[in-house]
Design a protein around this motif. Sequence first.
Motif, PDB file in Angstrom:
ATOM      1  N   VAL A 106       0.862  -1.158   0.000  1.00  0.00           N
ATOM      2  CA  VAL A 106       0.000   0.000   0.000  1.00  0.00           C
ATOM      3  C   VAL A 106       0.902   1.212   0.000  1.00  0.00           C
ATOM      4  CG1 VAL A 106      -1.618   1.304   1.378  1.00  0.00           C
ATOM      5  CG2 VAL A 106      -1.813  -1.163   1.237  1.00  0.00           C
ATOM      6  N   LEU A 107       0.535   2.158  -0.760  1.00  0.00           N
ATOM      7  CA  LEU A 107       1.298   3.387  -0.835  1.00  0.00           C
ATOM      8  C   LEU A 107       0.536   4.427  -0.049  1.00  0.00           C
ATOM      9  CD1 LEU A 107       3.621   4.543  -2.640  1.00  0.00           C
ATOM     10  CD2 LEU A 107       1.835   5.173  -4.223  1.00  0.00           C
ATOM     11  N   LEU A 108       1.202   5.067   0.872  1.00  0.00           N
ATOM     12  CA  LEU A 108       0.545   6.193   1.533  1.00  0.00           C
ATOM     13  C   LEU A 108       1.161   7.455   0.991  1.00  0.00           C
ATOM     14  CD1 LEU A 108      -1.324   7.267   3.909  1.00  0.00           C
ATOM     15  CD2 LEU A 108       0.868   7.773   4.908  1.00  0.00           C
ATOM     16  N   LEU A 109       0.309   8.328   0.586  1.00  0.00           N
ATOM     17  CA  LEU A 109       0.805   9.537  -0.013  1.00  0.00           C
ATOM     18  C   LEU A 109       0.229  10.696   0.760  1.00  0.00           C
ATOM     19  CD1 LEU A 109       1.091   9.538  -3.657  1.00  0.00           C
ATOM     20  CD2 LEU A 109       0.485  11.644  -2.565  1.00  0.00           C
ATOM     21  N   ALA A 110       1.078  11.521   1.275  1.00  0.00           N
ATOM     22  CA  ALA A 110       0.563  12.676   2.009  1.00  0.00           C
ATOM     23  C   ALA A 110       1.260  13.907   1.499  1.00  0.00           C
ATOM     24  CB  ALA A 110       0.816  12.503   3.490  1.00  0.00           C
ATOM     25  N   LEU A 111       0.510  14.879   1.178  1.00  0.00           N
ATOM     26  CA  LEU A 111       1.099  16.155   0.810  1.00  0.00           C
ATOM     27  C   LEU A 111       0.724  17.134   1.881  1.00  0.00           C
ATOM     28  CD1 LEU A 111      -0.336  14.917  -1.973  1.00  0.00           C
ATOM     29  CD2 LEU A 111       0.987  16.783  -2.894  1.00  0.00           C
ATOM     30  N   VAL A 112       1.569  18.082   2.106  1.00  0.00           N
ATOM     31  CA  VAL A 112       1.083  19.178   2.929  1.00  0.00           C
ATOM     32  C   VAL A 112       1.116  20.411   2.048  1.00  0.00           C
ATOM     33  CG1 VAL A 112       3.335  19.680   3.959  1.00  0.00           C
ATOM     34  CG2 VAL A 112       1.266  20.379   5.125  1.00  0.00           C
ATOM     35  N   LEU A 113       0.055  21.136   2.075  1.00  0.00           N
ATOM     36  CA  LEU A 113       0.016  22.395   1.351  1.00  0.00           C
ATOM     37  C   LEU A 113       0.062  23.506   2.374  1.00  0.00           C
ATOM     38  CD1 LEU A 113      -1.981  20.374  -0.554  1.00  0.00           C
ATOM     39  CD2 LEU A 113      -1.316  22.253  -2.011  1.00  0.00           C
ATOM     40  N   LEU A 114       1.017  24.354   2.204  1.00  0.00           N
ATOM     41  CA  LEU A 114       1.209  25.442   3.152  1.00  0.00           C
ATOM     42  C   LEU A 114       0.566  26.696   2.616  1.00  0.00           C
ATOM     43  CD1 LEU A 114       4.308  26.502   5.010  1.00  0.00           C
ATOM     44  CD2 LEU A 114       3.335  28.069   3.365  1.00  0.00           C
ATOM     45  N   LEU A 115      -0.188  27.327   3.437  1.00  0.00           N
ATOM     46  CA  LEU A 115      -0.900  28.522   3.032  1.00  0.00           C
ATOM     47  C   LEU A 115      -0.626  29.606   4.054  1.00  0.00           C
ATOM     48  CD1 LEU A 115      -4.062  26.434   2.635  1.00  0.00           C
ATOM     49  CD2 LEU A 115      -2.708  27.258   0.738  1.00  0.00           C
ATOM     50  N   THR A 116      -0.090  30.680   3.613  1.00  0.00           N
ATOM     51  CA  THR A 116       0.182  31.770   4.543  1.00  0.00           C
ATOM     52  C   THR A 116      -0.923  32.789   4.440  1.00  0.00           C
ATOM     53  OG1 THR A 116       2.509  31.460   4.054  1.00  0.00           O
ATOM     54  CG2 THR A 116       1.901  33.422   5.273  1.00  0.00           C
ATOM     55  N   TRP A 117      -1.462  33.146   5.572  1.00  0.00           N
ATOM     56  CA  TRP A 117      -2.573  34.083   5.574  1.00  0.00           C
ATOM     57  C   TRP A 117      -2.105  35.455   5.980  1.00  0.00           C
ATOM     58  CZ3 TRP A 117      -7.348  32.786   3.929  1.00  0.00           C
ATOM     59  CH2 TRP A 117      -7.510  31.430   3.655  1.00  0.00           C
ATOM     60  N   LEU A 118      -2.725  36.378   5.371  1.00  0.00           N
ATOM     61  CA  LEU A 118      -2.581  37.746   5.828  1.00  0.00           C
ATOM     62  C   LEU A 118      -3.642  38.020   6.854  1.00  0.00           C
ATOM     63  CD1 LEU A 118      -2.243  39.702   2.555  1.00  0.00           C
ATOM     64  CD2 LEU A 118      -0.521  39.251   4.268  1.00  0.00           C
ATOM     65  N   HIS A 119      -3.414  39.039   7.651  1.00  0.00           N
ATOM     66  CA  HIS A 119      -4.564  39.623   8.332  1.00  0.00           C
ATOM     67  C   HIS A 119      -5.508  40.078   7.249  1.00  0.00           C
ATOM     68  CE1 HIS A 119      -3.564  40.600  12.712  1.00  0.00           C
ATOM     69  NE2 HIS A 119      -3.213  39.396  12.381  1.00  0.00           N
ATOM     70  N   LEU A 120      -6.686  39.528   7.263  1.00  0.00           N
ATOM     71  CA  LEU A 120      -7.608  39.884   6.194  1.00  0.00           C
ATOM     72  C   LEU A 120      -8.025  41.336   6.361  1.00  0.00           C
ATOM     73  CD1 LEU A 120      -9.567  36.595   6.491  1.00  0.00           C
ATOM     74  CD2 LEU A 120      -8.206  37.254   4.535  1.00  0.00           C
ATOM     75  N   PRO A 121      -7.981  42.092   5.324  1.00  0.00           N
ATOM     76  CA  PRO A 121      -8.236  43.530   5.463  1.00  0.00           C
ATOM     77  C   PRO A 121      -9.722  43.830   5.604  1.00  0.00           C
ATOM     78  CG  PRO A 121      -7.887  42.979   3.188  1.00  0.00           C
ATOM     79  CD  PRO A 121      -7.752  41.697   3.945  1.00  0.00           C
ATOM     80  N   SER A 122      -9.986  44.980   6.094  1.00  0.00           N
ATOM     81  CA  SER A 122     -11.378  45.392   6.264  1.00  0.00           C
ATOM     82  C   SER A 122     -11.967  45.760   4.913  1.00  0.00           C
ATOM     83  CB  SER A 122     -11.441  46.626   7.156  1.00  0.00           C
ATOM     84  OG  SER A 122     -10.795  47.697   6.496  1.00  0.00           O
ATOM     85  N   LEU A 123     -13.273  45.870   4.919  1.00  0.00           N
ATOM     86  CA  LEU A 123     -13.944  46.415   3.752  1.00  0.00           C
ATOM     87  C   LEU A 123     -13.831  47.925   3.833  1.00  0.00           C
ATOM     88  CD1 LEU A 123     -17.132  44.232   4.001  1.00  0.00           C
ATOM     89  CD2 LEU A 123     -15.346  44.036   2.309  1.00  0.00           C
ATOM     90  N   PHE A 160       1.711  27.000  -1.424  1.00  0.00           N
ATOM     91  CA  PHE A 160       2.488  26.030  -2.211  1.00  0.00           C
ATOM     92  C   PHE A 160       2.472  24.665  -1.543  1.00  0.00           C
ATOM     93  CE2 PHE A 160       6.345  25.817   0.420  1.00  0.00           C
ATOM     94  CZ  PHE A 160       6.227  26.971   1.183  1.00  0.00           C
ATOM     95  N   VAL A 161       2.888  23.662  -2.281  1.00  0.00           N
ATOM     96  CA  VAL A 161       3.022  22.317  -1.731  1.00  0.00           C
ATOM     97  C   VAL A 161       4.336  22.280  -0.961  1.00  0.00           C
ATOM     98  CG1 VAL A 161       3.285  19.866  -2.246  1.00  0.00           C
ATOM     99  CG2 VAL A 161       1.742  21.267  -3.617  1.00  0.00           C
ATOM    100  N   SER A 162       4.233  22.057   0.326  1.00  0.00           N
ATOM    101  CA  SER A 162       5.418  22.142   1.176  1.00  0.00           C
ATOM    102  C   SER A 162       6.185  20.827   1.217  1.00  0.00           C
ATOM    103  CB  SER A 162       4.993  22.548   2.583  1.00  0.00           C
ATOM    104  OG  SER A 162       6.057  22.486   3.483  1.00  0.00           O
ATOM    105  N   GLU A 163       5.497  19.729   1.229  1.00  0.00           N
ATOM    106  CA  GLU A 163       6.194  18.438   1.241  1.00  0.00           C
ATOM    107  C   GLU A 163       5.257  17.344   0.773  1.00  0.00           C
ATOM    108  OE1 GLU A 163       8.679  16.616   0.553  1.00  0.00           O
ATOM    109  OE2 GLU A 163       9.935  17.749   1.954  1.00  0.00           O
ATOM    110  N   LEU A 164       5.825  16.209   0.481  1.00  0.00           N
ATOM    111  CA  LEU A 164       5.082  15.093  -0.081  1.00  0.00           C
ATOM    112  C   LEU A 164       5.749  13.823   0.437  1.00  0.00           C
ATOM    113  CD1 LEU A 164       4.172  15.272  -3.814  1.00  0.00           C
ATOM    114  CD2 LEU A 164       4.612  13.110  -2.720  1.00  0.00           C
ATOM    115  N   PHE A 165       4.986  13.002   1.120  1.00  0.00           N
ATOM    116  CA  PHE A 165       5.534  11.831   1.807  1.00  0.00           C
ATOM    117  C   PHE A 165       4.919  10.579   1.196  1.00  0.00           C
ATOM    118  CE2 PHE A 165       5.366   9.243   5.975  1.00  0.00           C
ATOM    119  CZ  PHE A 165       6.655   8.767   5.819  1.00  0.00           C
ATOM    120  N   VAL A 166       5.758   9.673   0.757  1.00  0.00           N
ATOM    121  CA  VAL A 166       5.264   8.485   0.046  1.00  0.00           C
ATOM    122  C   VAL A 166       5.905   7.228   0.624  1.00  0.00           C
ATOM    123  CG1 VAL A 166       4.869   7.443  -2.226  1.00  0.00           C
ATOM    124  CG2 VAL A 166       5.182   9.913  -2.026  1.00  0.00           C
ATOM    125  N   PRO A 167       5.410   6.761   1.767  1.00  0.00           N
ATOM    126  CA  PRO A 167       5.974   5.530   2.309  1.00  0.00           C
ATOM    127  C   PRO A 167       5.305   4.306   1.682  1.00  0.00           C
ATOM    128  CG  PRO A 167       4.418   6.474   3.871  1.00  0.00           C
ATOM    129  CD  PRO A 167       4.397   7.352   2.648  1.00  0.00           C
TER     130      PRO A 167
END
Lengths: 669, 669
Positions: A10-27, A334-341
Amino acid sequence: MEARNSWRFVLLLALVLLLTWLHLPSLPNSKFHSRWYIPKNTFYSSSPTYHHLESETPQHPLDPLTIQEFNRVRTILSSHPLFKSSSSYTLNSVVLEEPDKKLVLKWKKGDPPLPRKASVVAVVKRVSHVLTVDLEIGHVTSHETGLVSGYPMVTERDLYGVGEATLRCPEFNNSLAKRGLNLDDLVCLSLSSGGYEKLEEEENRRLMKVQCFSKEGTVNFYMKPIEGFTALVDIDSKEVLAVSDDGKNIPVANASNTDYRYSIQKLRGEMRLLNPISLEQPKGPSFSVDGHMVKWANWEFHLRPDPRAGIIISQVKVRDPDTSMLRNVMYKGFVSELFVPYMDPTEDWYFRTYIDAGEYGLQSMPLNPLNDCPRNAYYMDGVFASYDGTPYLQPNMICIFESYAGDIAWRHAEATVASLNVSEARPKVTLVVRMAAILENYDYIMDWEFQTDGLIRAKVGLSGILMVKGTTYENMDQVNLKRQETAPGESPRKSYLKAVRKVAKTEKDAQIRLQLYEPYEFHVVNPLKKTKVGNPVGYKLVPGATAGSLLDPEDLPQKRAAFTNNQIWVTPYNKSEQWAGGLLAYQSKGDDTLQVWSNRDRGIENKDIVLWYTIGFHHIPCQEDYPIMPTVSSSFDLKPVNFFERNPILAVPPNFEEDLPASKAHDSA
Amino acid sequence: MEARNSWRFVLLLALVLLLTWLHLPSLPNSKFHSRWYIPKNTFYSSSPTYHHLESETPQHPLDPLTIQEFNRVRTILSSHPLFKSSSSYTLNSVVLEEPDKKLVLKWKKGDPPLPRKASVVAVVKRVSHVLTVDLEIGHVTSHETGLVSGYPMVTERDLYGVGEATLRCPEFNNSLAKRGLNLDDLVCLSLSSGGYEKLEEEENRRLMKVQCFSKEGTVNFYMKPIEGFTALVDIDSKEVLAVSDDGKNIPVANASNTDYRYSIQKLRGEMRLLNPISLEQPKGPSFSVDGHMVKWANWEFHLRPDPRAGIIISQVKVRDPDTSMLRNVMYKGFVSELFVPYMDPTEDWYFRTYIDAGEYGLQSMPLNPLNDCPRNAYYMDGVFASYDGTPYLQPNMICIFESYAGDIAWRHAEATVASLNVSEARPKVTLVVRMAAILENYDYIMDWEFQTDGLIRAKVGLSGILMVKGTTYENMDQVNLKRQETAPGESPRKSYLKAVRKVAKTEKDAQIRLQLYEPYEFHVVNPLKKTKVGNPVGYKLVPGATAGSLLDPEDLPQKRAAFTNNQIWVTPYNKSEQWAGGLLAYQSKGDDTLQVWSNRDRGIENKDIVLWYTIGFHHIPCQEDYPIMPTVSSSFDLKPVNFFERNPILAVPPNFEEDLPASKAHDSA
């Protein structure tokens, strides 16, 4: 006996996607009814174009290093003591060192360019070095070494050098000869050794395992492994440290039905199931690409190719229909890492616990026009540095296109009061940014998809070829994955995943309660900024189908890939914490990972935060995956929640017949 | 004070899709390389067509009743004692009674037609009757009553009759007048009362709740509820049993920004984000529709509209590329029930626990060409019976089209041995069968999607309009769903779902382990039939994101909708067990549900089985859903696993430029 290629693992595949947030600005307070129009296309072509890259200069602080800049980095490094004194070194990574976030956020088009820097990771005399090269002042301004364990991504030269050294090794050649194999038919792959610390050979040296395959009669050599036979090679000295031959000499599978190329299928009789179908845009596309800035519909973002992450998306902004102002959504994704054991504890397989981005980089071959992307796609090239810093071109690495699957953005028909005669629907059109990373046999299709309603979908598709194992025949039945402990000394792996059988015998057996009874929603909000109604503005993370790792937490690969311990993580923004498996992931001890950072338990409330999400697949192969896998996908969404005052695409018009192409769909029907 | 429309409640939506499996057939022994071609189109039009339905005769045993047959049913029933002796009755459902499965499986085109029967559910003198009408012999051959609790779907006449009765009620009108409301501005909806057995009024009578809305200034009257004010009406006697007015007289919201029609948006300034985009097929579509048989690529199935399930797909077969034989995949697939409990325990809202298919039927308005479906779509009409058995046409109820989103069916490029120069990819084209069921405010988009690689995806999209509640202002923040118990006597509902707030304050707070750590795969296999390699042939169920019900199991609506207790169920095939919430779901006591059948614990191994899967959504509304919701989707897949000997689309050709439409995509760029 003929060897069968069946699939026990069995292949386990895990990706982590890293998302950096800003302080969301006001309207903004001002409210005016404004509309905007399709941006002018500054670049567009239905067939790939090659820019005049040599003379390219950066237009935006996040633009990747140019050819001129790569060459300048080489010149600067050549006079640095570290490289001057060593006749043998590799530059494993040379990329833009991003300016500080606050400077980037302040920068506007027309401003003077921000100072340009390069981040370099090199291996010199078996030691990893991380350097910053300032391109303005022409000096190395930072140089670190020895702070964490591990090595950088391997280079192409590393891979080829290891292969060549193996084929020159007499012991290796003797074993091959004993098996009656012809050297000319072989393809030998240099595989990451997995970094098992208990193996003494792995201390203080970069190692690879080598396995060979026969390409006799097929391009799909992955289907013809030389089983029970690997070499262990020192990447730097090119020394073959060990040759392991289990002596079983399992015969190599034959090549029949393994070739997947159209040229071969055509000879055997192609299967033409469908008339051609195409996405057509008679008035041209609705997006523009200016350098690395992409504008489409109500979206704008910066896009750059990266040798490790593949695609980096930055400064993602969406236009507010109430104010016609662009609003920040995400600083970087972006995709930060990908693990395939792979899940097989035997000698030739236990080490296959790839941490693909950090070990190899998410590298792409040119996309196949008309087939990897539709005809209306735009292609972006990548420029990267090879092992000695020389720049090279990765053409057609990323494609950008508008997608229309026939889906519905929103609809309502009023049945209750039929006299109102209401039937309103809007077609759903999205923008897709795609690359296909090739990691030997496997192909990962990475999509960032933008919807006009403010939703961003990150999608990963798996295709390509299975890494098969020559074995005595064993077939599969209904499966039930669970962790399997290995006996002491049985394997360097403490645990693995085994497909065991469970047949539901009665109705109650089949009353299976998925473990989803603690429903959560995961919101990222800015409590300081509110909508007019008073809701804090935010986005929510909508997980898709996923899977967790079942490796023992004490297994070293699992320590390195500890990001798979959770689907969701949140950390405070720290520019240096980017790679979930560590900047130097190769053979690392897991001392510089997301788990380590997160264990510091820093505050995240009212902070500039980073959201990490792990997508997982358990891939239990089946016959349909042979000889090449139909794409399997998973995704997650970032969805606006009280970010807008109301449905942001209320005012978009429906399709009208006169807008569509003149050619009728059924003119030959 | 102006009333604000904010959203305090959570909507739980659960569908169950019922899939009947055949014993999957073996692979024939003979193996020959054969190919097949695109079927000839017998019907196709890019604009809706109306057939000469009056003269239509059934061509297949599963074809729906024709106009002639509906008329014959009416004639036969008119001489039946039950209807002859009663001046007032309603025929709540008249549909084909399917022949036995074994007869249908044996039947082949050209064979004499199987005997035609109709299944009729009627309410006569407050009692439900289930009858079988044999159209050959012209008699009622079966007549059951009183076996289970509950009533059939309501008819349009029921809905209108209740509304009219309410508006004639002096007490109701007085309350309206006190609120200063104008009758001409009102739309009153007849809402299922939820069937709470503790309400004495609900014993032995069909009841509806009525709530009114103001359509003054907008077609989106759902945004202008008359809050705190409902009537309870006897459907059959048209008696208003109670008028409930909380006396708070919360003002009706104003109409501004509620209208979603293009005609209105255009006046205010439309937002043209995109150039037109279209799916084009210069050589015409690749599917054919012959009566109710659909053929596309390697698929073939029977498709019929149904007044309760919307779409019924039968005898789904896929062609095996090794033998070119059609193989059975699924005997029947349809949406069995749909449960929508709003999560608000107050007097005017507690009863809103819709079991939509069984209470109303998944009824559709005509699809909007070019916007609900792309231009290359084919439309199928439905013919149903009205309350007195008269047939009527539901035009353009279902659309069928080929979809190409620019995705990849499979790919591999060979980077390891670049000299091989391998880059192969195939575009992914699918066939979509769609309807849009409208249940007052909400729109459900139901898709069955077929892939050439053997995968079937069932997808449900939610759009339309929120049912809002006029309330004093309350906004939302990060949410954490959990069950909330009501205090004794507080509400007829024992539990509901409340969005409560939980802010992650530290990194560890945000280390959230989704409950997916018991990975399973769910296979349907035929252990008696094997592939050549020896694997039992089968399909697996691949769940998508879903959600469970958090209602108390003792709440009567939850008993009725007990199918939401599990995501997956398997029962042995029983022709009469079709509707997960019971054939007679309206106000039923939950005595004829999937849970009850399954509790018998019958054997399912080596049986002809039925697989039930529940898709769930927790919908916590946000401002972006106002005034009309962007579509949110969930799906699950049925994926072949060792059903084929290998990837069944290996031999399909890639796209070539010369096959695509002549019009270049960028001719105006």
